[in-house]
Design a protein around this motif. Sequence first.
Motif, PDB file in Angstrom:
ATOM      1  N   ASP A  54       0.835  -1.202   0.000  1.00 26.67           N
ATOM      2  CA  ASP A  54       0.000   0.000   0.000  1.00 26.67           C
ATOM      3  C   ASP A  54       0.871   1.253   0.000  1.00 26.67           C
ATOM      4  OD1 ASP A  54      -2.485  -1.412   0.129  1.00 26.67           O
ATOM      5  OD2 ASP A  54      -2.240  -1.624   2.301  1.00 26.67           O
ATOM      6  N   ILE A  55       1.911   1.251   0.817  1.00 26.94           N
ATOM      7  CA  ILE A  55       2.787   2.419   0.923  1.00 26.94           C
ATOM      8  C   ILE A  55       3.527   2.654  -0.392  1.00 26.94           C
ATOM      9  CG2 ILE A  55       4.831   3.348   2.098  1.00 26.94           C
ATOM     10  CD1 ILE A  55       3.709   1.870   4.658  1.00 26.94           C
ATOM     11  N   ILE A  56       4.031   1.593  -1.008  1.00 30.34           N
ATOM     12  CA  ILE A  56       4.721   1.724  -2.297  1.00 30.34           C
ATOM     13  C   ILE A  56       3.767   2.283  -3.349  1.00 30.34           C
ATOM     14  CG2 ILE A  56       5.793   0.428  -4.193  1.00 30.34           C
ATOM     15  CD1 ILE A  56       7.590   0.849  -1.711  1.00 30.34           C
ATOM     16  N   ARG A  57       2.535   1.789  -3.376  1.00 33.69           N
ATOM     17  CA  ARG A  57       1.536   2.282  -4.336  1.00 33.69           C
ATOM     18  C   ARG A  57       1.278   3.772  -4.127  1.00 33.69           C
ATOM     19  NH1 ARG A  57      -3.412   3.130  -3.264  1.00 33.69           N
ATOM     20  NH2 ARG A  57      -3.488   1.711  -1.507  1.00 33.69           N
ATOM     21  N   LEU A  58       1.140   4.180  -2.870  1.00 34.88           N
ATOM     22  CA  LEU A  58       0.875   5.587  -2.575  1.00 34.88           C
ATOM     23  C   LEU A  58       2.056   6.481  -2.944  1.00 34.88           C
ATOM     24  CD1 LEU A  58      -0.979   5.030   0.790  1.00 34.88           C
ATOM     25  CD2 LEU A  58      -1.983   5.984  -1.307  1.00 34.88           C
ATOM     26  N   ILE A  59       3.262   6.018  -2.720  1.00 33.27           N
ATOM     27  CA  ILE A  59       4.448   6.788  -3.113  1.00 33.27           C
ATOM     28  C   ILE A  59       4.522   6.890  -4.635  1.00 33.27           C
ATOM     29  CG2 ILE A  59       6.979   6.800  -3.145  1.00 33.27           C
ATOM     30  CD1 ILE A  59       6.845   5.654  -0.253  1.00 33.27           C
ATOM     31  N   ALA A  60       4.199   5.814  -5.337  1.00 37.47           N
ATOM     32  CA  ALA A  60       4.193   5.849  -6.801  1.00 37.47           C
ATOM     33  C   ALA A  60       3.160   6.850  -7.324  1.00 37.47           C
ATOM     34  CB  ALA A  60       3.917   4.456  -7.358  1.00 37.47           C
ATOM     35  N   GLU A  61       2.011   6.921  -6.654  1.00 34.74           N
ATOM     36  CA  GLU A  61       0.936   7.823  -7.088  1.00 34.74           C
ATOM     37  C   GLU A  61       1.160   9.280  -6.685  1.00 34.74           C
ATOM     38  OE1 GLU A  61      -2.695   6.241  -5.456  1.00 34.74           O
ATOM     39  OE2 GLU A  61      -2.590   4.424  -6.672  1.00 34.74           O
ATOM     40  N   HIS A  62       1.711   9.501  -5.481  1.00 34.92           N
ATOM     41  CA  HIS A  62       1.776  10.857  -4.928  1.00 34.92           C
ATOM     42  C   HIS A  62       3.193  11.377  -4.705  1.00 34.92           C
ATOM     43  CE1 HIS A  62      -2.550  10.693  -4.181  1.00 34.92           C
ATOM     44  NE2 HIS A  62      -2.352   9.479  -3.692  1.00 34.92           N
ATOM     45  N   GLY A  63       4.189  10.554  -4.961  1.00 31.14           N
ATOM     46  CA  GLY A  63       5.562  10.974  -4.716  1.00 31.14           C
ATOM     47  C   GLY A  63       5.869  11.025  -3.231  1.00 31.14           C
ATOM     48  N   PRO A  64       6.970  11.687  -2.872  1.00 29.10           N
ATOM     49  CA  PRO A  64       7.404  11.731  -1.464  1.00 29.10           C
ATOM     50  C   PRO A  64       6.373  12.323  -0.507  1.00 29.10           C
ATOM     51  CG  PRO A  64       9.117  12.586  -2.914  1.00 29.10           C
ATOM     52  CD  PRO A  64       7.901  12.367  -3.760  1.00 29.10           C
ATOM     53  N   LYS A  65       5.486  13.176  -1.010  1.00 27.77           N
ATOM     54  CA  LYS A  65       4.479  13.774  -0.124  1.00 27.77           C
ATOM     55  C   LYS A  65       3.496  12.728   0.413  1.00 27.77           C
ATOM     56  CE  LYS A  65       1.529  15.224  -3.910  1.00 27.77           C
ATOM     57  NZ  LYS A  65       0.975  16.304  -4.671  1.00 27.77           N
ATOM     58  N   ALA A  66       3.506  11.540  -0.166  1.00 26.53           N
ATOM     59  CA  ALA A  66       2.647  10.458   0.337  1.00 26.53           C
ATOM     60  C   ALA A  66       2.968  10.134   1.793  1.00 26.53           C
ATOM     61  CB  ALA A  66       2.801   9.206  -0.519  1.00 26.53           C
TER      62      ALA A  66
END
Length: 142
Positions: A54-66
């Motif tokens: 989940d965290i990797i997906r969110l970083i891929a979608e939102h960048g470091p601000k995830a």
Amino acid sequence: MIIAQILKSKGRGVMTAAPADTLQEITLRLASRKIGAIVILENGNVAGIISERDIIRLIAEHGPKALDMQAKDGMTRNVISCTRDCTLDEVMETMTKGRFRHVPVMEDGALVGIISIGDVVKHHISEVELEVTAMRDYLATG
């Protein structure tokens, strides 16, 4: 083998977080404990779960601000759980069909443990080894 037996050997401790905790806080907990998922509790009830995926997906979608996002904004909300009476085969099938690696264990609405794919594989291998030993013993005494 039932899940209660696995919990007895591995323990019932579950790492949890609150919906308002940031993904940065959660990643630090995951890393420090060397675990792959954390259960999100709200008012004592399971509200969701966040895994490394989940965290990797969110970083891929939102960048470091995830990493500044709150758990509630990135968690899986429809958590599939099991009970202590579920069998190892049932949990393996659930994990395979759902393509996830962590299943909270619930009893009477309360979180009592968590089972990972590693736990399932470890105990499945133990079962197979016992069967092989029994077969060898049976054949040797023929």
